[in-house]
Design a protein around this motif. Sequence first.
Motif, mmCIF file in Angstrom:
data_model
loop_
_atom_site.group_PDB
_atom_site.id
_atom_site.type_symbol
_atom_site.label_atom_id
_atom_site.label_comp_id
_atom_site.label_asym_id
_atom_site.label_seq_id
_atom_site.Cartn_x
_atom_site.Cartn_y
_atom_site.Cartn_z
ATOM 1 N N GLY A 111 0.830 -1.314 -0.213
ATOM 2 C CA GLY A 111 0.069 -0.128 -0.010
ATOM 3 C C GLY A 111 0.744 1.147 -0.089
ATOM 4 N N ILE A 112 1.965 1.430 0.811
ATOM 5 C CA ILE A 112 2.754 2.510 0.929
ATOM 6 C C ILE A 112 3.398 2.576 -0.416
ATOM 7 N N LEU A 113 3.890 1.634 -0.988
ATOM 8 C CA LEU A 113 4.784 1.976 -2.243
ATOM 9 C C LEU A 113 3.670 2.183 -3.260
ATOM 10 N N VAL A 114 2.445 1.758 -3.495
ATOM 11 C CA VAL A 114 1.494 2.113 -4.576
ATOM 12 C C VAL A 114 1.325 3.669 -4.193
ATOM 13 N N LEU A 115 1.165 3.887 -3.182
ATOM 14 C CA LEU A 115 0.598 5.497 -2.792
ATOM 15 C C LEU A 115 2.007 6.440 -3.186
ATOM 16 N N PHE A 116 3.000 5.688 -2.812
ATOM 17 C CA PHE A 116 4.295 6.830 -3.323
ATOM 18 C C PHE A 116 4.440 6.905 -4.518
ATOM 19 N N PHE A 117 4.247 5.740 -5.268
ATOM 20 C CA PHE A 117 4.316 5.896 -6.745
ATOM 21 C C PHE A 117 3.339 6.712 -7.587
ATOM 22 N N ARG A 118 2.310 6.454 -6.893
ATOM 23 C CA ARG A 118 0.835 7.287 -7.487
ATOM 24 C C ARG A 118 1.211 8.832 -7.254
ATOM 25 N N ALA A 119 1.875 9.340 -6.189
ATOM 26 C CA ALA A 119 2.216 10.450 -5.761
ATOM 27 C C ALA A 119 3.026 10.974 -6.662
ATOM 28 N N MET A 120 4.203 10.344 -7.153
ATOM 29 C CA MET A 120 4.954 10.572 -7.894
ATOM 30 C C MET A 120 4.672 10.910 -9.129
ATOM 31 N N ILE A 121 3.538 10.324 -10.084
ATOM 32 C CA ILE A 121 3.163 10.552 -11.194
ATOM 33 C C ILE A 121 2.995 11.876 -11.803
ATOM 34 N N PRO A 122 2.326 12.861 -10.789
ATOM 35 C CA PRO A 122 2.395 14.320 -11.587
ATOM 36 C C PRO A 122 3.718 15.062 -11.527
ATOM 37 N N ILE A 123 4.897 14.315 -10.793
ATOM 38 C CA ILE A 123 6.002 14.779 -10.827
ATOM 39 C C ILE A 123 6.883 14.475 -12.230
ATOM 40 N N VAL A 124 6.633 13.178 -12.609
ATOM 41 C CA VAL A 124 7.549 12.567 -13.541
ATOM 42 C C VAL A 124 6.726 12.870 -14.900
ATOM 43 N N SER A 125 5.556 13.229 -14.789
ATOM 44 C CA SER A 125 4.897 13.049 -16.380
ATOM 45 C C SER A 125 4.907 14.351 -16.848
#
Length: 173
Positions: free
Chosen positions: A159-173
């Motif tokens: 859960g934490i890893l998924v939330l972390f990567f989901r939060a990173m999507i706006p930064i990397v796209s």
Amino acid sequence: MAQAIPKLSVSGYFQILARVMGEPRAFFKDLSKMTEMKGAFLFLFLSSLFFSAAALLVHGFSHPAVMSAVLLVNALGMTLISAGLGYMLVIMIAGRAASFTQVFAVYAYASGAVFLVAWIPLALWLAEPWKWWLIGTGLVRACGLKWQHALIIVACSIGILVLFFRAMIPIVS
């Protein structure tokens, strides 16, 4: 009867791999007696090298040297990050039931075993659940946690890893 974890050599690597994949409960039970990280890291490193080389051959990357380095660093780094997160959760949920060395070894052997098939397209759907099952088994057998604690730690880690990567999507796209 308990078997020792073999020293890492070419034959030792394949013996470890066969035990992790063939008899994970017994392997992780034997791992509970291990007190050093070097063997686990070398196993992870060799599996990560294979993963990055195999992925390089299968996927047509435009910059193969850069992509190979990125894949290698990602494989090693994500295992280390996951092990750190897992260790924090072990402390929060089960107290100091295990050392970081034990937790890292579990994550390293589980991830290293799965890296051998993770480069295959769409294998992620089988490899990732298998990896987390191996980690849960290792937390119970090698670290001495209750299965309920291991289940919570695995679920929270995912859960934490998924939330972390989901939060990173706006930064990397």
